[in-house]
Design an enzyme around this catalytic site. Structure first.
Site, PDB file in Angstrom:
ATOM      1  N   GLY A  89       0.827  -1.221   0.000  1.00  0.00           N
ATOM      2  CA  GLY A  89       0.000   0.000   0.000  1.00  0.00           C
ATOM      3  C   GLY A  89       0.845   1.249   0.000  1.00  0.00           C
ATOM      4  N   SER A  96       1.283   3.635  -2.455  1.00  0.00           N
ATOM      5  CA  SER A  96       1.068   4.708  -3.444  1.00  0.00           C
ATOM      6  C   SER A  96       0.750   6.058  -2.812  1.00  0.00           C
ATOM      7  CB  SER A  96      -0.054   4.311  -4.407  1.00  0.00           C
ATOM      8  OG  SER A  96      -1.243   4.076  -3.684  1.00  0.00           O
ATOM      9  N   ARG A  97       0.292   6.059  -1.580  1.00  0.00           N
ATOM     10  CA  ARG A  97      -0.090   7.344  -0.959  1.00  0.00           C
ATOM     11  C   ARG A  97       0.006   7.244   0.568  1.00  0.00           C
ATOM     12  NH1 ARG A  97      -6.705   7.012  -1.699  1.00  0.00           N
ATOM     13  NH2 ARG A  97      -7.055   6.384   0.460  1.00  0.00           N
ATOM     14  N   ASN A 121       1.509  -2.238   5.467  1.00  0.00           N
ATOM     15  CA  ASN A 121       0.844  -0.952   5.682  1.00  0.00           C
ATOM     16  C   ASN A 121      -0.547  -0.864   5.058  1.00  0.00           C
ATOM     17  OD1 ASN A 121       0.768   2.187   5.882  1.00  0.00           O
ATOM     18  ND2 ASN A 121       0.601   1.765   3.682  1.00  0.00           N
ATOM     19  N   SER A 176      -3.252   0.529  14.743  1.00  0.00           N
ATOM     20  CA  SER A 176      -3.838   1.842  14.992  1.00  0.00           C
ATOM     21  C   SER A 176      -4.084   1.988  16.487  1.00  0.00           C
ATOM     22  CB  SER A 176      -5.179   1.941  14.259  1.00  0.00           C
ATOM     23  OG  SER A 176      -5.914   3.048  14.746  1.00  0.00           O
ATOM     24  N   TYR A 194     -13.145  -1.879  11.986  1.00  0.00           N
ATOM     25  CA  TYR A 194     -11.780  -1.377  11.787  1.00  0.00           C
ATOM     26  C   TYR A 194     -10.947  -1.613  13.045  1.00  0.00           C
ATOM     27  CZ  TYR A 194      -7.946   1.953  10.999  1.00  0.00           C
ATOM     28  OH  TYR A 194      -6.707   2.530  10.858  1.00  0.00           O
ATOM     29  N   ALA A 225     -11.419  -3.728  15.435  1.00  0.00           N
ATOM     30  CA  ALA A 225     -11.195  -5.164  15.669  1.00  0.00           C
ATOM     31  C   ALA A 225     -10.097  -5.696  14.747  1.00  0.00           C
ATOM     32  CB  ALA A 225     -12.490  -5.939  15.453  1.00  0.00           C
ATOM     33  N   ILE A 260      -3.571  10.860  11.850  1.00  0.00           N
ATOM     34  CA  ILE A 260      -2.520  11.263  10.915  1.00  0.00           C
ATOM     35  C   ILE A 260      -3.151  11.926   9.697  1.00  0.00           C
ATOM     36  CG2 ILE A 260      -0.515  10.437   9.605  1.00  0.00           C
ATOM     37  CD1 ILE A 260      -0.384   9.986  12.701  1.00  0.00           C
TER      38      ILE A 260
HETATM   39  P1  NAD Z   1      -4.570   5.902   2.915  1.00  0.00           P
HETATM   40  O1  NAD Z   1      -5.998   5.583   2.687  1.00  0.00           O
HETATM   41  O2  NAD Z   1      -4.034   7.196   2.459  1.00  0.00           O
HETATM   42  O3  NAD Z   1      -3.632   4.758   2.329  1.00  0.00           O
HETATM   43  C1  NAD Z   1      -3.967   3.412   2.425  1.00  0.00           C
HETATM   44  C2  NAD Z   1      -3.029   2.649   1.517  1.00  0.00           C
HETATM   45  O4  NAD Z   1      -3.424   1.282   1.516  1.00  0.00           O
HETATM   46  C3  NAD Z   1      -3.119   3.149   0.074  1.00  0.00           C
HETATM   47  O5  NAD Z   1      -1.834   3.144  -0.499  1.00  0.00           O
HETATM   48  C4  NAD Z   1      -4.008   2.093  -0.578  1.00  0.00           C
HETATM   49  O6  NAD Z   1      -3.738   1.930  -1.956  1.00  0.00           O
HETATM   50  C5  NAD Z   1      -3.607   0.857   0.190  1.00  0.00           C
HETATM   51  N1  NAD Z   1      -4.644  -0.155   0.104  1.00  0.00           N
HETATM   52  C6  NAD Z   1      -5.918  -0.101   0.568  1.00  0.00           C
HETATM   53  N2  NAD Z   1      -6.569  -1.218   0.246  1.00  0.00           N
HETATM   54  C7  NAD Z   1      -5.695  -1.981  -0.443  1.00  0.00           C
HETATM   55  C8  NAD Z   1      -5.769  -3.250  -1.047  1.00  0.00           C
HETATM   56  N3  NAD Z   1      -6.897  -3.979  -1.035  1.00  0.00           N
HETATM   57  N4  NAD Z   1      -4.663  -3.747  -1.661  1.00  0.00           N
HETATM   58  C9  NAD Z   1      -3.510  -3.037  -1.692  1.00  0.00           C
HETATM   59  N5  NAD Z   1      -3.381  -1.817  -1.139  1.00  0.00           N
HETATM   60  C10 NAD Z   1      -4.463  -1.309  -0.525  1.00  0.00           C
HETATM   61  O7  NAD Z   1      -4.389   5.736   4.474  1.00  0.00           O
HETATM   62  P2  NAD Z   1      -3.113   5.891   5.426  1.00  0.00           P
HETATM   63  O8  NAD Z   1      -3.523   6.811   6.496  1.00  0.00           O
HETATM   64  O9  NAD Z   1      -1.868   6.128   4.675  1.00  0.00           O
HETATM   65  O10 NAD Z   1      -3.116   4.408   6.047  1.00  0.00           O
HETATM   66  C11 NAD Z   1      -1.993   3.543   6.017  1.00  0.00           C
HETATM   67  C12 NAD Z   1      -2.129   2.569   7.165  1.00  0.00           C
HETATM   68  O11 NAD Z   1      -2.076   3.303   8.394  1.00  0.00           O
HETATM   69  C13 NAD Z   1      -3.445   1.818   7.164  1.00  0.00           C
HETATM   70  O12 NAD Z   1      -3.217   0.471   7.533  1.00  0.00           O
HETATM   71  C14 NAD Z   1      -4.243   2.534   8.237  1.00  0.00           C
HETATM   72  O13 NAD Z   1      -5.223   1.713   8.824  1.00  0.00           O
HETATM   73  C15 NAD Z   1      -3.152   2.925   9.202  1.00  0.00           C
HETATM   74  N6  NAD Z   1      -3.534   4.027  10.107  1.00  0.00           N
HETATM   75  C16 NAD Z   1      -3.810   5.267   9.625  1.00  0.00           C
HETATM   76  C17 NAD Z   1      -4.181   6.285  10.513  1.00  0.00           C
HETATM   77  C18 NAD Z   1      -4.508   7.673  10.055  1.00  0.00           C
HETATM   78  O14 NAD Z   1      -4.938   8.482  10.890  1.00  0.00           O
HETATM   79  N7  NAD Z   1      -4.323   8.035   8.814  1.00  0.00           N
HETATM   80  C19 NAD Z   1      -4.257   6.011  11.888  1.00  0.00           C
HETATM   81  C20 NAD Z   1      -3.969   4.730  12.334  1.00  0.00           C
HETATM   82  C21 NAD Z   1      -3.597   3.747  11.434  1.00  0.00           C
END
Ligand code: NAD
Length: 237
Positions: free
Chosen positions: A9, A11-12, A82, A134, A147, A149, A180
């Protein structure tokens, strides 16, 4: 030889920040993405990383992505699990399909990535795995029970793998981000984000780069005696 890392994951958001931070530290980097091909290719060009399309919920695609990564970079020393999705819904409105989709990406997606990368780590008798849970997986989250769980399950998985793989020289740790600034939080209003920042002792939400730095640390030799841990990167929330 520079170490290699495989990030799911990428790309972003936090994944893309990991790609940038590891590349800047001299690691060889490969990452998967699900659908944002243009964004992924741009990041690959910018950082020299390898971008491979693979849906985390498709075991064969994950295996193929790992094989492609090994072909280009050699077997990665580090894995960063991730990829993840989030969704807000009341518990009563969640269907079996909602639960299955959440667990399929967040929990089983991690399982599939570990399954792909582990044989090479076991063979070498070294490696690092970092899962991305998380804060909500530790403390619970109203209207996000599936989420929370799935993220709590990742902590159990991390601790179990750390016990099982430690004797093989493989460290397994978890990062538990707070709130974040990424697209994942785009569902929240500006006011909600402000309130979350106000509730945070450091009085702001975190950046993807701050999470990436903690993942880099846990993946590196600087954390060589750390395994089975959950590192909260939450600004104190
Ligand atoms: P985001 O939505 O910007 O990025 C999620 C990434 O996961 C993307 O690159 C997306 O392409 C990839 N992804 C989603 N489903 C996918 C799939 N089926 N196959 C392959 N790739 C997939 O979110 P983020 O904030 O960068 O989240 C990254 C990680 O951090 C996640 O696991 C999220 O649960 C965790 N997280 C984020 C936060 C927050 O506040 N942003 C807080 C706690 C945990």
């Amino acid at each position: 030889m520079r170490k290699a890392v495989w990030i799911t994951g990428g790309s972003r958001g936090i994944g893309a920040a990991c790609v940038r931070v590891f590349a800047a530290e001299g690691w060889r980097v490969a990452f998967t993405y699900r659908s944002s091909a243009a964004q992924a290719e741009k990041l690959a060009e910018e950082t020299g990383a390898l971008a491979v399309c693979a849906d985390a919920s498709d075991g064969a695609a994950v295996q193929a992505a790992y094989a492609q990564t090994c072909g280009r970079l050699g077997a990665p020393y580090a894995l960063v699990c991730n990829a993840g999705i989030a969704e807000q819904k009341m518990f009563q409105d969640l269907t079996d399909a909602d639960w299955q989709r959440m667990l399929d990406v967040n929990l089983l997606g991690t399982v599939r990535a570990v399954r792909a990368a582990l044989p090479d780590m076991l063979h070498r008798k070294n490696g690092s795995i970092v899962t991305v849970s998380s804060m909500w997986g530790q403390y619970g989250a109203s209207c996000e029970s599936h989420y929370a769980a799935s993220k709590a399950a990742l902590i159990g998985l991390t601790k179990s793998l750390a016990l099982e793989l430690g004797p093989s020289g493989i460290r397994v740790n978890c990062v538990a981000p707070g709130v974040i600034d990424t697209d994942m939080n785009a569902m929240h209003s500006e006011q909600t984000m402000r309130e979350l920042a106000d509730e945070t002792p450091l009085c702001r939400i975190g950046t993807a780069a701050e999470i990436a730095d903690s993942i880099l640390y846990l993946s590196s030799d600087r954390a060589s005696f750390i395994t089975g841990q959950v590192l909260g990167v939450t600004g104190g929330l």
